[in-house]
Design a protein around this motif. Sequence first.
Motif, PDB file in Angstrom:
ATOM      1  N   VAL A   1     -59.757  17.028 -20.576  1.00  0.00           N
ATOM      2  CA  VAL A   1     -59.244  17.418 -21.899  1.00  0.00           C
ATOM      3  C   VAL A   1     -57.842  17.995 -21.755  1.00  0.00           C
ATOM      4  O   VAL A   1     -56.938  17.709 -22.549  1.00  0.00           O
ATOM      5  CB  VAL A   1     -60.190  18.439 -22.568  1.00  0.00           C
ATOM      6  N   ARG A   2     -57.623  18.789 -20.693  1.00  0.00           N
ATOM      7  CA  ARG A   2     -56.287  19.361 -20.505  1.00  0.00           C
ATOM      8  C   ARG A   2     -55.262  18.241 -20.273  1.00  0.00           C
ATOM      9  O   ARG A   2     -54.160  18.272 -20.841  1.00  0.00           O
ATOM     10  CB  ARG A   2     -56.273  20.344 -19.331  1.00  0.00           C
ATOM     11  N   ALA A   3     -55.640  17.263 -19.466  1.00  0.00           N
ATOM     12  CA  ALA A   3     -54.707  16.173 -19.145  1.00  0.00           C
ATOM     13  C   ALA A   3     -54.405  15.328 -20.381  1.00  0.00           C
ATOM     14  O   ALA A   3     -53.291  14.836 -20.537  1.00  0.00           O
ATOM     15  CB  ALA A   3     -55.302  15.296 -18.038  1.00  0.00           C
ATOM     16  N   ALA A   4     -55.398  15.206 -21.257  1.00  0.00           N
ATOM     17  CA  ALA A   4     -55.228  14.335 -22.433  1.00  0.00           C
ATOM     18  C   ALA A   4     -54.357  14.978 -23.505  1.00  0.00           C
ATOM     19  O   ALA A   4     -53.922  14.313 -24.434  1.00  0.00           O
ATOM     20  CB  ALA A   4     -56.600  13.994 -23.024  1.00  0.00           C
ATOM     21  N   LYS A   5     -54.105  16.258 -23.370  1.00  0.00           N
ATOM     22  CA  LYS A   5     -53.405  16.990 -24.440  1.00  0.00           C
ATOM     23  C   LYS A   5     -52.025  16.415 -24.712  1.00  0.00           C
ATOM     24  O   LYS A   5     -51.266  16.153 -23.816  1.00  0.00           O
ATOM     25  CB  LYS A   5     -53.293  18.470 -24.052  1.00  0.00           C
TER      26      LYS A   5
END
Length: 492
Positions: A488-492
Amino acid sequence: MNSPRKTTARLSTVALLTAATFLGSCSEPAPSAIAATNGAQTQVDPGPVVGAELAVLTSPPMVPPPITRDHATKLIVNLEVREFIGEIADGVEYTFWTFGGSVPGSFIRTRVGDVVEFNLSNAADNKMPHNIDLHAVTGPGGGAASSFTAPGHTSQFSFKVLNPGLYAYHCATAPVGMHIANGMYGLILVEPAGGLPPVDKEYYVMQGDFYTEGGYGEAGLQPFSMAKALTEIPDYVVFNGRVGSLVGDNALTAEVGETVRMFVGNGGPNLVSSFHVIGEIFDSLYPEGGNLPNHNVQTTLIPSGGAAIAEFKVEVPGTFILVDHSIFRAFNKGALGMLTVTGDEDLVVYSGKQDDRIYLAEGGAVQSMPGSGAVSVPATRTHDERMALGERGYVANCLACHQSTGLGIPAAFPPLAGSDFLMADKARSIGVVLNGLTGAVTVNGTKFDSIMPMLNLADDDVANILTYVRNTWGNEGEMVNLEEVRAVRAAK
Ligand SMILES: [Cu+2]
């Protein structure tokens, strides 16, 4: 006789005391005004009353505009008492008795030397007689006996405001405690002759304690409980008449660099307030509404039936929480408001979190975590480990708002216990905890439109806390693991 009033414009405190003593022994009336500017007491004659004008009255949190005239006047105040059923918290109704239709009542702004013509009307469909005792009045009962008014009537009386300061007013009709407990209080400001120093924002905040038959949050129309009022243990302690009156869309606002003045009162009827703004310091504070300023104050005590003026400059953006620092009242009974400050960060004044280390008391090992994302922690943890660490993380980072029960606070913080929003979408819930949340959300059919700050947690902490949150208070979900948070952090 040569009146000491005319001898000099500037007197020291000692000279004033002497003058007062001298005056006491002669037949001259006392000087009608002692104004103060930054602590220097200056004797000022408020001058003659010139002309007449209608007072501007405002509902909280607004304040009438500063007085610009340089003379006293005849100030006409028309105030109507209204009794009505309103909400004290979401889903909880209460029969309020009010001065002007709000709790606290309309803010009245005068200048020293004004002669106030007060017209108190009691709406025809009200059930009770009412009156008003203004602490700014010099005279028996503060106006109470002269203003006793039956439903469908208007009483008129007048008074000269002799002393500058911020004063409470309240109903004083028997049973007095009950009239105050139902919301019959407000503030009247008497400006000194030179006015108050200019500021960018002025707000009106007044605390009150409420006593209901049902406990905190119990739905429906809740009658006043005389028994609880006598024990002085309220179900609600609120700012401006309602849980959540100053949060979310109703938060007070300011911009970085602005000066803010808060006129803060306490209607009681019982409690004393330990008024505090989390993350701010009062640059100037006029305790008890008087004119001797204190400086650099963290928390001020506001007596029941008293007031204070708090002034401060806002240097950094963020949400500053107004509380009664008798802190269970703030987080569990409603005495919580918000000042939302927008503008540019000043990382020297306030850096935000710069580093996060895992501190393991048992092993004595301190692991350094440079950015919150790149962390060396065990990639796998058991469900039980995540639950235990997650509970700790929840207590430290979430409990203040979402509460130990996970039930949140009506109109302010949404519930996590049984939250359809939380459980519907695991990735979305990870995003909320990583990034914070703003804008309207609907949780179990109730709309919240507030701000959850970004908390700057390490990915492992997010996995632990969400595992705990999604598996506590009856919630049932799978474990949240590190890869999912990283994704989720990477997709931000
Ligand atoms: Cu009353």
